[in-house]
Design a protein around this motif. Sequence first.
Motif, short mmCIF file in Angstrom:
data_model
loop_
_atom_site.label_atom_id
_atom_site.label_comp_id
_atom_site.label_asym_id
_atom_site.label_seq_id
_atom_site.Cartn_x
_atom_site.Cartn_y
_atom_site.Cartn_z
N SER A 79 25.51 42.38 35.78
CA SER A 79 25.92 43.17 34.61
C SER A 79 24.92 43.11 33.47
N HIS A 80 23.92 42.21 33.58
CA HIS A 80 22.87 42.06 32.56
C HIS A 80 23.46 41.68 31.20
N SER A 81 24.54 40.92 31.21
CA SER A 81 25.16 40.55 29.93
C SER A 81 26.04 39.33 30.11
N PHE A 82 25.94 38.41 29.14
CA PHE A 82 26.91 37.32 29.06
C PHE A 82 28.22 37.89 28.52
N SER A 83 29.33 37.33 28.94
CA SER A 83 30.61 37.91 28.52
C SER A 83 31.73 36.88 28.60
N ALA A 84 32.81 37.20 27.90
CA ALA A 84 34.00 36.36 27.96
C ALA A 84 34.63 36.39 29.35
N ILE A 85 34.54 37.52 30.02
CA ILE A 85 35.10 37.62 31.37
C ILE A 85 34.37 36.66 32.31
N ALA A 86 33.04 36.63 32.22
CA ALA A 86 32.28 35.72 33.07
C ALA A 86 32.63 34.27 32.77
N GLY A 87 32.73 33.93 31.48
CA GLY A 87 33.11 32.57 31.13
C GLY A 87 34.50 32.21 31.60
N GLY A 88 35.44 33.13 31.46
CA GLY A 88 36.80 32.87 31.92
C GLY A 88 36.89 32.70 33.42
N LEU A 89 36.12 33.49 34.17
CA LEU A 89 36.12 33.35 35.63
C LEU A 89 35.50 32.02 36.06
N ALA A 90 34.47 31.57 35.34
CA ALA A 90 33.89 30.27 35.65
C ALA A 90 34.92 29.16 35.43
N LEU A 91 35.66 29.25 34.34
CA LEU A 91 36.73 28.26 34.10
C LEU A 91 37.83 28.40 35.15
N GLY A 92 38.10 29.64 35.59
CA GLY A 92 39.12 29.84 36.61
C GLY A 92 38.76 29.16 37.92
N ILE A 93 37.47 29.15 38.27
CA ILE A 93 37.04 28.45 39.48
C ILE A 93 37.33 26.95 39.36
N LEU A 94 37.11 26.38 38.19
CA LEU A 94 37.38 24.96 37.98
C LEU A 94 38.87 24.67 37.97
N MET A 95 39.66 25.60 37.49
CA MET A 95 41.10 25.40 37.42
C MET A 95 41.78 25.61 38.76
N LEU A 96 41.19 26.44 39.62
CA LEU A 96 41.84 26.85 40.87
C LEU A 96 42.24 25.67 41.76
N PRO A 97 41.34 24.72 42.08
CA PRO A 97 41.77 23.62 42.97
C PRO A 97 42.86 22.76 42.36
N ILE A 98 42.84 22.57 41.05
CA ILE A 98 43.90 21.79 40.40
C ILE A 98 45.24 22.49 40.55
N VAL A 99 45.25 23.81 40.34
CA VAL A 99 46.49 24.56 40.48
C VAL A 99 46.99 24.53 41.92
N ILE A 100 46.08 24.69 42.87
CA ILE A 100 46.49 24.70 44.29
C ILE A 100 47.11 23.36 44.67
N LEU A 101 46.41 22.27 44.40
CA LEU A 101 46.88 20.96 44.83
C LEU A 101 48.15 20.55 44.09
N ALA A 102 48.22 20.85 42.79
CA ALA A 102 49.42 20.49 42.04
C ALA A 102 50.62 21.31 42.48
N THR A 103 50.42 22.60 42.73
CA THR A 103 51.52 23.45 43.18
C THR A 103 51.96 23.06 44.58
N GLU A 104 51.02 22.76 45.45
CA GLU A 104 51.39 22.33 46.81
C GLU A 104 52.23 21.07 46.77
N GLU A 105 51.81 20.09 45.97
CA GLU A 105 52.59 18.85 45.85
C GLU A 105 53.97 19.12 45.28
N SER A 106 54.06 20.04 44.33
CA SER A 106 55.35 20.37 43.74
C SER A 106 56.28 21.02 44.76
N LEU A 107 55.75 21.92 45.57
CA LEU A 107 56.57 22.60 46.57
C LEU A 107 57.01 21.65 47.68
N LEU A 108 56.13 20.71 48.04
CA LEU A 108 56.50 19.75 49.08
C LEU A 108 57.61 18.82 48.63
#
Length: 281
Positions: free
Chosen positions: A135-164
Amino acid sequence: MDLSRKRRWRSLRSRILDVVVGLMTLGAMVPLVSVLYMVVSRGAGNFRWSMLWGLPPAAGMDGGGFGNALVGTCVLVAIGTAASVPIGVLTAIYLTEYSIGSRSARLIRFSAKILSGLPSILAGVFIFGVLVVTSHSFSAIAGGLALGILMLPIVILATEESLLRVPGFLREASLAMGATRTQTVLKITLPAAGSTIVTGVMLAVARAAGETAPIIFTALFTSYWIRGLNEPTASLAVLIYNFSGVPYDNMVNMAWSASLVLIVLVLVTNIISHFVANRSS
């Protein structure tokens, strides 16, 4: 006699181990307490309420604030949450309800654990190559998606443990009454584990709020208010990084105050998550 001697020796050894563990715990707390003391003492001493809605000052100028960075941090975390929570919850539902013990479930769980241990800068580099370069531009969307990648495994593992942890008889009773598996998940399993899932999400938010390296590669920084999601965005973590190394006292003091505000935000998030968890249990 031998039995009494063995008991005394075991008691002495237990007390020695208790003392050693206590000393090691105190030693581990020394860096934490010292950092908190330094941030609170220097951050609170230089804090002004006007910092919460002011803009960063120019080099060598007095006054100013980090209101744009505070708003930018909230925007970035909100984008990361919106990107990671639906995917993470749906993945956890697949792992616990539709593919228990399968090879794909083991692969996904292993990948989530590996992803949770990767350096955060790799998420920034990945989004930089995929989105920022194209996109040739830094953006809030790019920053948010980078944080989303870091948050994703925590959400998966925590939700899995909660459902179990949801009792199996609830699922069996729902299915016995004629509900489909999807209805059981939506009406029974998710509501029963809802509070614990929220706790995991808030822990992921607390981690993402303090990340610096992924934001530098994706959202960069700006001294102005955010006007759109497709432009560079300020954040508290990057502001602290930028201002802490400049030779101007006002900007260094502002970095300390921003650090205090960031710690308070993360602390409040963790307190809320623990409150929700305790209320759920």
